[in-house]
Every structure is written in C-alpha cells, then in structure tokens.
Design an enzyme around this catalytic site. Structure first.
Site, PDB file in Angstrom:
ATOM      1  N   TYR A 143       0.870  -1.183   0.000  1.00 54.01           N
ATOM      2  CA  TYR A 143       0.000   0.000   0.000  1.00 54.01           C
ATOM      3  C   TYR A 143       0.900   1.224   0.000  1.00 54.01           C
ATOM      4  CZ  TYR A 143      -3.345   3.447   1.855  1.00 54.01           C
ATOM      5  OH  TYR A 143      -4.142   4.553   2.050  1.00 54.01           O
ATOM      6  N   ASP A 238       9.345   2.501  -0.558  1.00 54.57           N
ATOM      7  CA  ASP A 238       8.333   3.133   0.285  1.00 54.57           C
ATOM      8  C   ASP A 238       8.638   2.736   1.726  1.00 54.57           C
ATOM      9  OD1 ASP A 238       6.176   3.819   1.817  1.00 54.57           O
ATOM     10  OD2 ASP A 238       4.689   3.329   0.288  1.00 54.57           O
ATOM     11  N   LYS A 271       5.448   8.930   8.865  1.00 53.77           N
ATOM     12  CA  LYS A 271       5.249   8.387  10.220  1.00 53.77           C
ATOM     13  C   LYS A 271       6.349   8.814  11.209  1.00 53.77           C
ATOM     14  CE  LYS A 271       2.283   4.694   8.529  1.00 53.77           C
ATOM     15  NZ  LYS A 271       0.924   4.990   8.907  1.00 53.77           N
TER      16      LYS A 271
HETATM   17  N1  HOZ Z   1      -3.871   2.630   6.500  1.00 54.97           N
HETATM   18  C1  HOZ Z   1      -3.253   2.926   7.735  1.00 54.97           C
HETATM   19  C2  HOZ Z   1      -2.492   1.750   8.242  1.00 54.97           C
HETATM   20  N2  HOZ Z   1      -1.818   1.005   7.290  1.00 54.97           N
HETATM   21  C3  HOZ Z   1      -4.272   3.341   8.763  1.00 54.97           C
HETATM   22  C4  HOZ Z   1      -4.030   4.693   9.224  1.00 54.97           C
HETATM   23  C5  HOZ Z   1      -5.030   5.188  10.265  1.00 54.97           C
HETATM   24  O1  HOZ Z   1      -6.150   4.748  10.300  1.00 54.97           O
HETATM   25  O2  HOZ Z   1      -4.631   6.024  11.061  1.00 54.97           O
END
Ligand code: HOZ
Length: 431
Positions: A143, A238, A271
């Site tokens: 992702y 990534d 992050k």
């Molecule tokens: N898609 C995010 C984790 N892979 C979730 C992020 C969130 O909900 O804060």
C-alpha cells in the site's frame, strides 16, 4: 455500565462516513465498536470509558518514543509559540532535511510534504518526469497511500474490506501500473523482459507493513536492484512504515547487511520522521531531485509542507532515536514480544508465526510466515478476530485488522511485554 465509546460512535456515524476518518479505525473487520481515545501517555492510551490499553499501534507507527515524550513535547510547545505556519521557508526545514540525509545516505536531497500518500504520489510523478517513461511496477498487498495510480491490488484498508482496487479510479489512470506478486522473481524478470524500456520505476515496501508484516527476500531485493539498474528504471523504496522504525538507517540499511553497496534510487518516508505530526518526505539522488519545481519541470507544492511545528516534532523524535543503544533496546523488546507470543501459541497448539525488525512486528495465525499476499490471505480471520477481542478485553490494543503490522515503542516496559504475553496465554487457551 454504559459504553461511552458506543455513544460517540453512533454520533460520529451521523456526520462522518462510517464514523471514522480512516477506514480501518472503524473495527469493521474485527467487529464491535471502535475505542474513542481521550488521552495517551507512554505505552498506554485510555478510551472514553477510561479503560487503559497497552498500545501496540502507536498511531500506526509514528509514536516510537511512546506518547507524550517530554523532549518532544517541549520542542513542539516552543515551536507552537513561535508560530503555527508561515508558508515561507524556515531553518528547521533545513535541519530536518540534513538529519534525514545523514540517517539515509541514499538520499542526497529531500522534499518535505505532509502525508505518506502525498510523498508516494509525488515520487511517482518525479520518477516518470525524470525518466520520461510511463509504466510503474508495484506489488500486490503493498500500500503506497491513496493516490489513484497506486490503488491497485493494494493492502491495508483495501485488503481489509475486500476491495483491493478502489472504485472511482479510472482504468486509464492505472493502465500503466503493473502489479506483480511480492517475492516472485520470475514475474519480475518477465515484466522487465516485456516492458523494460517503458518502466519508470519499481515501487516497493521493502518490509511490507500493509499486508501485516512480510519481508522482501534478499534475492528478490537484489533482483529488483539489478533489473532497475540494467533497464535505467528507478528503484523507489516506500519506507513510510519501515523508515527509522526497523532501524535508524531504515529498511535499506537492513538489506545493505546482505547486499553490499545496496541502495534504492528514491525513498519515501513518513510516520516516525514526523513523530506523530503530519509530516512526510521523499528523497533521492540529486540529479533526480533537481527535476522538481522550482528547478525542474516536475511540479509539486503544499501550503503546510515543512510545517514549523511538525518539523520541530520530527527533529526532536529523530534526535531521541539517534541516541546510542536506542534501537538495540527497542529490538530486544519487540523480539521478547514476538517470541513470547510464538511460545505461548505453541503451548496451546495454535498454528502461529511472528516476525519483527527493530520496533515493527507482525503475527499470523498460520504455521509459517507468508511470503506474499495470497499466502497472507490464508490466515484464519475468525480465529484472528477472536484473538483480537480477547486481547482487547484484557487491555491490549493491537491493530484492528489482519492486514496491519504492529509497533513497539521505547516506552513499553518489560512488564508491559510480559503482561501482553500473559494475556495472550489466556486467550490462546480459550481459542
Ligand atoms: N492505513 C493505515 C495503516 N496502514 C491506517 C491509518 C489510520 O487509520 O490512522
């Protein structure tokens, strides 16, 4: 006792689609009501019922120091008093860029943005602009944020809700996105044989955190590097999840141990580098990065890019994790957690496997660690959901979905880890 989370969820659903601002938070995959968080400190957060949880998602990675670290709080408070946003450059942006380049020598220049999605999307545009080619390769289950061209066979929330390719993405936007199986060397060779001259970049999560936790094998990574070099395509890492999380030098430093001289051409980060504030970055070799506006023809911009409060938070976080011994201690804790879970599952005859690197981990209700998305899909989701809720009821908060990684912070104590393993022992017994 009345569940105050439920009251908030009902209220939220009237004004926010699904009651949440990011799909996985809705608990749709595991069932039940999401916890609405009121506050957090160290390794814990508290929900609307004032129940305390040991937090193993840490805002999905950023909170590597735990919540409310004093050094970070002080830096953020000072920056906030100086001004929230100027829309003009600051020295702090240079300081953070210099730090990132020091920690990740494959990057000679970086551009700061506000989210991982923005960084990944911009890196693809830059790769296409710099190479003059259209096609990109991505891997099933990885992702890279929610930009249109990357929302094909993606992990995280798309996998969780069974729509790996999003509605609303026009076929012509993804016609140049080739999706291959993760860790499949033959498919990768074939894609380059067929399209080598047209491929702008290969984008990969080197340690995929959006199909739970799956590592790219060393031979697969070496092949990615070799084929990109041979065909003049860019290898884009990534590292939004793995960046400064699996090691101070990110996942690329882990692969450097097995592949001498290994480097990606571009890196996407987010992050941890923002320490919990909206901050992300993408960077790479000078010749490529200088294709970006205002120097070159590839456009990219943002009002909040390099925000002064977010950069202060990022700098304080990166300074703290750069202290000697930080990652050794974090890795030991994460290993104690995964080993404890594996041993406990084994005692109770539950098929279970787990892996970790630095402060990031994953576990599967499968006897062997999966190597790709179809193998991850074989996980027993009913059993996962029962395990998940069992742990939650004992005050342990893991990601509420099968397809997400977990995170340990410096604030977790040996007792937090032991309490978690003891809780798992009870839950495994009941499965
Ligand atoms: N898609 C995010 C984790 N892979 C979730 C992020 C969130 O909900 O804060």
């Amino acid at each position: 006792m009345k569940d105050l989370n439920q009251g908030l969820f009902d209220r939220a659903k009237k004004v926010i689609p699904g009651g949440v601002n990011s799909p996985v938070r809705a608990f749709k995959a595991v069932g039940g009501c999401p916890k609405f968080i009121t506050h957090a400190k160290g390794a814990y957060f508290w929900d609307a019922n004032d129940q305390r949880f040991i937090d193993f998602i840490g805002s999905w990675g950023p909170m590597i120091l735990g919540h409310g670290d004093e050094r970070v709080l002080q830096a953020v408070q000072k920056a906030a008093l100086e001004g929230f946003s100027f829309g003009a450059p600051t020295e702090r942006e240079i300081e953070l860029a210099e730090m990132l380049i020091r920690l990740t020598p494959s990057m000679e220049m970086v551009r700061l943005v506000s989210s991982g999605t923005e960084a990944a999307m911009s890196s693809i545009r830059l790769a296409r602009g710099a190479t003059g080619r259209q096609k990109i390769i991505k891997f099933e289950g990885c992702y890279h944020g929610h930009a249109d061209a990357l929302l094909v066979k993606a992990g995280s929330g798309l996998a969780t809700f069974g729509n790996p390719t999003s509605a609303g993405v026009p076929p012509e936007v993804v016609k140049d996105t080739l999706v291959l199986e993760y860790n499949n060397l033959e498919q990768l060779k074939e894609a380059f044989e067929l399209h080598g001259q047209e491929i702008a970049c290969v984008m990969i999560e080197p340690i995929a955190g959006n199909m739970n936790f799956v590592r790219a094998s060393v031979p697969f990574m070496a092949l990615c590097r070799e084929l990109c070099t041979r065909h003049h395509a860019l290898l884009v890492f990534d590292e939004v999840m793995s960046g400064c999380r699996v090691a101070l030098g990110s996942a690329q430093s882990v692969y450097q141990k097995s592949i001498p001289g290994f480097e990606p051409d571009m890196t996407v980060m987010g992050k941890v580098i923002g320490g919990g504030m909206p901050l992300a970055a993408f960077g790479g070799k000078r010749a490529v990065m200088e294709q970006l506006a205002p120097l070159g023809p590839v456009y990219q911009a943002g009002t909040l890019s390099g925000n002064p409060v977010a950069t202060a938070c990022g700098i304080a976080t990166l300074s703290a994790i750069s202290q000697p011994g930080f990652f050794e201690a974090l890795s030991q804790k994460t290993q104690a957690l995964t080993q404890g879970l594996v041993q406990s599952a084994k005692r109770h005859g539950i098929p279970f496997s787990a892996d970790c690197e630095g402060g990031m981990f994953g576990f599967f209700l499968l006897p062997e660690l999966p190597q790709n998305y179809p193998q991850v899909m074989k996980s027993n989701s009913d059993q996962f959901n029962r395990f998940y809720h069992g742990m939650l009821s004992q005050g342990v908060y893991f990601a509420p979905a099968l397809y997400e990684a977990g995170f340990v912070s410096a604030a977790h104590t040996a007792k937090d880890i032991q309490d978690t393993v003891d809780a798992a022992d009870q839950v495994f017994k009941s499965l």
